[in-house]
Design an enzyme around this catalytic site. Structure first.
Site, mmCIF file in Angstrom:
data_model
loop_
_atom_site.group_PDB
_atom_site.id
_atom_site.type_symbol
_atom_site.label_atom_id
_atom_site.label_comp_id
_atom_site.label_asym_id
_atom_site.label_seq_id
_atom_site.Cartn_x
_atom_site.Cartn_y
_atom_site.Cartn_z
ATOM 1 N N ASP A 280 0.841 -1.202 0.000
ATOM 2 C CA ASP A 280 0.000 0.000 0.000
ATOM 3 C C ASP A 280 0.874 1.250 0.000
ATOM 4 O O ASP A 280 1.340 1.699 1.049
ATOM 5 C CB ASP A 280 -0.923 -0.018 1.231
ATOM 6 C CG ASP A 280 -1.886 1.173 1.254
ATOM 7 O OD1 ASP A 280 -1.982 1.875 0.225
ATOM 8 O OD2 ASP A 280 -2.554 1.376 2.291
ATOM 9 N N LYS A 287 1.607 7.945 0.322
ATOM 10 C CA LYS A 287 1.998 8.016 1.739
ATOM 11 C C LYS A 287 3.369 8.662 1.880
ATOM 12 O O LYS A 287 4.168 8.605 0.948
ATOM 13 C CB LYS A 287 2.083 6.596 2.314
ATOM 14 C CG LYS A 287 0.759 5.903 2.539
ATOM 15 C CD LYS A 287 0.988 4.507 3.098
ATOM 16 C CE LYS A 287 -0.328 3.774 3.340
ATOM 17 N NZ LYS A 287 -1.175 4.380 4.362
ATOM 18 N N ASP A 298 0.236 -4.988 4.635
ATOM 19 C CA ASP A 298 -1.170 -4.624 4.412
ATOM 20 C C ASP A 298 -1.994 -5.798 3.859
ATOM 21 O O ASP A 298 -3.187 -5.670 3.624
ATOM 22 C CB ASP A 298 -1.241 -3.414 3.471
ATOM 23 C CG ASP A 298 -2.402 -2.479 3.809
ATOM 24 O OD1 ASP A 298 -2.905 -2.544 4.946
ATOM 25 O OD2 ASP A 298 -2.818 -1.719 2.920
ATOM 26 N N ASP A 357 -5.742 6.340 -0.742
ATOM 27 C CA ASP A 357 -5.128 5.572 0.340
ATOM 28 C C ASP A 357 -6.181 4.867 1.201
ATOM 29 O O ASP A 357 -5.852 4.007 2.010
ATOM 30 C CB ASP A 357 -4.253 6.509 1.197
ATOM 31 C CG ASP A 357 -3.265 5.755 2.061
ATOM 32 O OD1 ASP A 357 -3.099 4.542 1.864
ATOM 33 O OD2 ASP A 357 -2.659 6.398 2.946
ATOM 34 N N GLU A 359 -7.988 2.534 0.451
ATOM 35 C CA GLU A 359 -8.223 1.510 -0.577
ATOM 36 C C GLU A 359 -8.804 0.222 -0.012
ATOM 37 O O GLU A 359 -9.468 -0.522 -0.723
ATOM 38 C CB GLU A 359 -6.929 1.221 -1.346
ATOM 39 C CG GLU A 359 -5.979 0.192 -0.715
ATOM 40 C CD GLU A 359 -5.419 0.625 0.632
ATOM 41 O OE1 GLU A 359 -5.441 1.829 0.936
ATOM 42 O OE2 GLU A 359 -4.978 -0.256 1.407
ATOM 43 N N ARG A 361 -11.196 -0.421 2.113
ATOM 44 C CA ARG A 361 -12.665 -0.490 2.064
ATOM 45 C C ARG A 361 -13.154 -0.635 0.631
ATOM 46 O O ARG A 361 -14.201 -1.230 0.396
ATOM 47 C CB ARG A 361 -13.264 0.747 2.742
ATOM 48 C CG ARG A 361 -12.890 2.048 2.083
ATOM 49 C CD ARG A 361 -13.043 3.245 2.991
ATOM 50 N NE ARG A 361 -11.936 3.361 3.939
ATOM 51 C CZ ARG A 361 -11.819 4.324 4.843
ATOM 52 N NH1 ARG A 361 -12.739 5.270 4.935
ATOM 53 N NH2 ARG A 361 -10.784 4.358 5.656
#
Ligand code: BES
Ligand code: ZN
Ligand code: ZN
Length: 508
Positions: A280, A287, A298, A357, A359, A361
């Site tokens: 991620d 990020k 992740d 970010d 992502e 969900r």
């Protein structure tokens, strides 16, 4: 790739003094008097244990250990005193951690045979099978380290660690043995989850994770694995998973690992849904660089789900389980999804992307709808979902949200049994309100506060009328530094918890 350590745990009926092991682990509580087992050994060792405690060199705090050499006075070559803290605070986790500390020490000493006499100080309120299970799990926890890519280590650890959980009384040994059989499966499953999570993203792409799931399916009766690739995801309209995976050359997958018991089924069909973002970066909403490497973890939720389904099969549980793992890599590129995009999810609901970010969900919503479609009556998802959850609970407990009291209670019971702790957080209408968009049905971020709750409130809307619970494991997925009990890296959080949840369902 290098073989990980092979742990063999068994129960043995024997007097402690006769155990011909490289290392005999004995538990001590933080109190003036020694337990009978310890006192007995102390006698055979000419008071060596008492000398140590009297000097104050060994305090029986949790995680403290001291090594004694037996010089042929008993069959074991060495004795390891393991601190277990305050007796009145002792629970299953005390024993699990003590066994971890012993196994970790055994590996560092290159001991091949570890004798465990830790359970016998635990007192009469504990069930022997549960003690056996916790001790076996501990043996796996403590001996694990992620070293499959280390080629220059000359100080190699043994390939096999044999662990004997010793008890002189036959009926106790039998009860312990039953627990060990379960703990052995669960411990191995958790080690598997750790390895999957620890693998870096250049090795473990979504496609590679799917291959691992297929391998897991081949290893036990009753498992089947199906994988949807990008084309099949598009045909089904899984817009959420596709959006998250769009920016990476490593294309997304939906992995479905199902367990169907051979005999009579009991209880409802359960879906376990696990987030597997193999890396991620945050995507276009990228990020910061510091600690970004941790985002290889992740995929921890997905890893826990795959390992748990395999454990359910090995334990031959009478429950039907669908492991659903959406896997994608969240990368920035010319093909990435963007802030402002409107995505049509598998459910038909549309989502305005405000932050790429958020992502997790986006792909979980499709997987939860898929669980509904597979007619799973209960849906439990597990995901490294929000930094907010880490801020709220730290690295000690995972967030638990849900729409069904009974399910929530059962998960809290499983947390107790497994030592993987949960803390309830809300996810109701107030939070759902924040997830409404003016140009689509939903948006993918809420306001500034309560991010773990708004994220859960988003997911809740895809569970419909199903009984649903959500575990936010951002935080508990990672151990930052080595401790007396385990090595830094993935914790495999969720495998013990979810397996004990399934075991509990069976009994109902
Ligand atoms: N994978 C992260 C959450 C995370 C953070 C896991 C720290 C482990 C440790 C997730 O995809 C994420 O980035 N969430 C965002 C959501 C925000 C943009 C609404 C977050 O929590 O900052
Ligand atoms: Zn993210
Ligand atoms: Zn993420």
């Amino acid at each position: 790739m290098k073989q990980l350590i092979n742990v063999k745990v068994q129960a043995r009926r024997q007097d402690f003094a006769d155990a011909a092991v490289d290392l005999l682990a004995v538990g001590l509580f933080d109190s003036k008097s020694l337990d009978p087992v310890c006192r007995n050994l102390d006698g055979l060792l000419d008071g060596a244990i008492q000398r140590l405690t009297k000097l104050g060199d060994f305090k029986a705090k949790r995680g403290n250990t001291a090594l004694l050499y037996t010089d042929g006075r008993i069959a074991a070559k060495r004795v390891l005193l393991v601190g277990m803290g305050e007796r009145k605070k002792a629970d299953l986790n005390t024993l699990r951690q003590a066994a971890s500390a012993a196994a970790k020490k055994a590996v560092s000493l290159k001991a091949k045979k570890l004798g465990v006499a830790l359970h016998c100080v635990m007192g009469p309120t504990f069930d022997y099978a549960a003690l056996g299970r916790a001790a076996a799990e501990g043996a796996y926890l403590g001996s694990y380290s992620y070293d499959e890519f280390v080629t220059t280590d000359k100080n190699k650890r043994p390939a096999v660690l044999t662990v004997e959980i010793i008890d002189p009384e036959a009926p106790k040994k039998a009860a312990i043995g039953k627990g060990i059989a379960a703990g052995d499966v669960i411990g191995r499953a958790q080690a598997r989850a750790k390895t999957l999570a620890n693998r870096p993203a250049n090795i473990l792409s979504p496609a590679a994770l799917a291959e691992e799931a297929k391998k897991l399916a081949r290893g036990a009766e009753g498992l089947t694995c199906t994988v949807l690739d990008k084309k099949q995801l598009a045909a089904k309209g899984m817009g959420g998973i596709l959006a998250v995976g769009a920016g990476s050359v490593n294309q997304p997958r939906l992995i479905v690992l199902r367990y169907r018991p051979s005999g009579r089924h009991r209880g409802p069909r359960v879906a376990l849904v696990g987030k597997a973002v193999t890396f991620d970066t945050g995507g276009i909403s990228i990020k910061p660089a510091a600690n970004m490497d941790r985002m290889k973890l992740d995929k921890s939720g997905g890893a826990a789900v795959l390992a748990t389904v395999r454990a359910a099969a090995e334990l031959e549980l009478a429950i039907e389980v669908c492991g659903i793992v959406p896997a994608a890599e969240n990368m920035p590129s010319g093909a990435s999804y963007r802030p402002g995009d409107i995505i049509t999810t598998f459910s038909g609901k549309t989502v305005e992307v405000q932050n790429t970010d958020a992502e997790g969900r986006m792909l979980l919503c499709d997987a939860i709808s898929y669980a509904d479609k597979l007619d799973c009556k209960i849906i439990v998802d597990i995901a490294t979902l929000t930094g907010s959850c880490l801020v709220a609970l730290g690295r000690h407990m995972a967030g638990l949200m849900g729409n069904d009291e009974k399910l929530t209670t059962q998960l809290l019971e499983a947390a107790d049994q497994s030592g993987e702790k949960l803390w309830r957080l809300p996810s109701g209408d107030e939070y759902a309100e924040e997830m409404k968009s003016s140009i689509a049905d939903l948006k993918n971020i809420g306001g500034r506060w309560g991010g773990a709750c708004t994220a859960a409130a988003f997911l809740r809307q895809f569970a419909g009328d199903r009984k649903w619970a959500h575990l936010d494991i951002a935080g508990v997925d990672l151990l930052e530094k080595d401790t007396a009990f385990s090595t830094a890296g993935s914790t495999g959080f969720g495998v013990r918890l979810l397996t004990m949840y399934l075991v509990g369902l069976q009994k109902k």
